[in-house]
Write an enzyme that holds these catalytic residues in place. Structure first.
Site, PDB file in Angstrom:
ATOM      1  N   ASN A 176      26.107  72.443-123.515  1.00  0.00           N
ATOM      2  CA  ASN A 176      26.078  73.731-124.196  1.00  0.00           C
ATOM      3  C   ASN A 176      27.425  73.999-124.842  1.00  0.00           C
ATOM      4  O   ASN A 176      28.333  73.175-124.762  1.00  0.00           O
ATOM      5  CB  ASN A 176      25.686  74.849-123.225  1.00  0.00           C
ATOM      6  CG  ASN A 176      26.605  74.918-122.029  1.00  0.00           C
ATOM      7  OD1 ASN A 176      27.791  75.201-122.161  1.00  0.00           O
ATOM      8  ND2 ASN A 176      26.052  74.631-120.839  1.00  0.00           N
ATOM      9  N   ALA A 177      27.562  75.167-125.459  1.00  0.00           N
ATOM     10  CA  ALA A 177      28.738  75.452-126.289  1.00  0.00           C
ATOM     11  C   ALA A 177      29.902  76.080-125.527  1.00  0.00           C
ATOM     12  O   ALA A 177      30.874  76.528-126.141  1.00  0.00           O
ATOM     13  CB  ALA A 177      28.342  76.370-127.445  1.00  0.00           C
TER      14      ALA A 177
END
Length: 405
Positions: free
Chosen positions: A212-213
């Site tokens: 994820n970011a």
């Protein structure tokens, strides 16, 4: 602006080493953080950098001689040392360390140090063989026995041209140790805090993974804020591009399962768990042993749930703080997580605003409801505010326990 440095009276002793140029950046960072910095220089240090340079950075007089005029309010270096919150000597040469170890007071730096009851940090800087000379090691042991905090030295290229031990510690490390020393009596003094940060990676094959970011900035800022508040901190982090925070313990993990194992072990001796990591919710059911080639027919990627770390950790007495990064129904989803995972507090934020950014806004929620809304600001400032609430919750718990028969 780092709160633990704001309005603190810091005396920086500078002695005659080529590493004195690093002290300029140190002073710049301290003053930008709001500290009042008084620089004291030996005669040898002025051969490398002028007193005017430090005076320009601090906008305060620089002290260069042991003989200073006294007046009704200032008793020279005696007052300078006595009024300090902390004194740092960086760089500290072999000569200056010998003076400190044996109580000499024949220059501006040693005189000020002898008159300073506040914590003393010393960052050695010298040649490899000088550092490892038995006399130097004995002097360092004397300083440590008196409670002096030694930072470094590092291993690397030296002014002599050789590579070895004796290089002054990085400014980041000296700054972190300074912050830790200033926060030693803070609201989390004596507490053990575990913080998680960053994303996890769930592998599809040896080189591809789901993630994820998350940048890890929030967790790293929380770890440093807890350290600055006096806590003994362990940071458990997934892969990020951030350098390890200094003056605290760091454990690196990659997958959700690895993070669970590290957290489960760490909380056995902890008072607080702050779960700021963005742990992957799913992982591939099957991981290819070799790289999946382009020519491989497209297949359906089967996923399975990863371990829910906060739900699984149920250690009695542990204060559990979770995060809810959502894209809709922020408050209701956060409240659901709070109760489902038996949390003491949850920090809710908009994932699209927060992930990968240096800024965010959050809502703090407990079983009693929303206790604070913090508008968009730096994650450093947010972390300090969250740690304030954590400290308050611990105080309340202690007070409640004391009233319970």
């Amino acid at each position: 602006m780092v709160r633990v440095l704001r309005d603190r009276r810091i005396v920086l002793g500078v002695t005659g080493s080529i590493a004195v140029y690093k002290a300029l950046d140190f002073v710049r960072q301290l003053t930008q953080a709001g500290a009042q910095v008084d620089v004291v220089m030996t005669e040898e240090a002025q051969a490398f950098v002028t007193a005017l340079t430090f005076q320009t950075l601090t906008r305060r007089p620089v002290h260069t001689t042991a003989f200073e005029a006294w007046d009704a309010e200032q008793a020279g270096h005696v007052t300078l040392g006595a009024n300090a919150d902390i004194m740092i000597i960086a760089p500290a040469t072999a000569q200056s360390i010998a003076r400190l170890a044996h109580g000499f007071a024949d220059d501006a730096v040693s005189l000020t140090a002898l008159a300073c009851p506040a914590p003393l940090i010393v960052a050695p800087a010298m040649d490899h063989y000088m550092y490892w000379h038995p006399a130097m090691q004995a002097n360092l042991e004397i300083l440590k026995s008196r409670g002096v905090i030694l930072v470094g030295p590092d291993h690397g290229p030296l002014a002599s041209g050789m590579v070895g031990d004796g290089r002054m510690a990085s400014i980041d490390e000296i700054l972190a140790v300074t912050r830790k020393a200033l926060g030693r009596t803070g609201p989390l003094a004596g507490r053990r805090v575990v913080v998680t940060a960053g994303p996890t990676r769930e592998f599809i094959d040896p080189i591809r993974f789901l993630t994820n970011a998350s940048s890890g900035r929030m967790g790293y800022a929380l770890a440093e804020a807890a350290r600055d508040a006096g806590a003994d901190v362990l940071l458990i982090t997934g892969p990020t591009a951030l350098p390890d925070p200094k003056a605290l313990d760091v454990v690196h993990v990659t997958t959700a399962q690895e993070m669970y194992g590290a957290v489960k072990h760490a909380v056995q001796a902890a008072d607080v768990l702050i779960m700021a990591a963005a742990v992957s919710d799913y992982r591939p059911r099957h991981v290819a042993r070799e790289k999946i080639k382009k020519e491989t027919p497209i297949q359906v990627l089967e996923l399975e749930r990863t371990v829910d770390i906060l739900r699984e950790i149920n250690q009695p007495g542990l204060l559990k703080i979770g995060f809810a990064a959502e894209t809709e129904q922020l408050i209701s989803y956060a409240q659901e997580k709070l109760h489902a995972k038996n949390l003491d507090m949850i920090v809710a934020n908009d994932a699209r605003e927060a992930m990968g950014s240096e800024f965010s806004s959050v809502v703090l929620i407990t079983a009693e409801g929303i206790i604070d809304r913090i508008e968009r600001q730096s994650k450093v400032a947010l972390a300090e505010a969250i740690i304030d609430h954590v400290a308050a919750m611990l105080r309340t718990r202690v007070a409640t326990d004391e009233r319970t028969p």
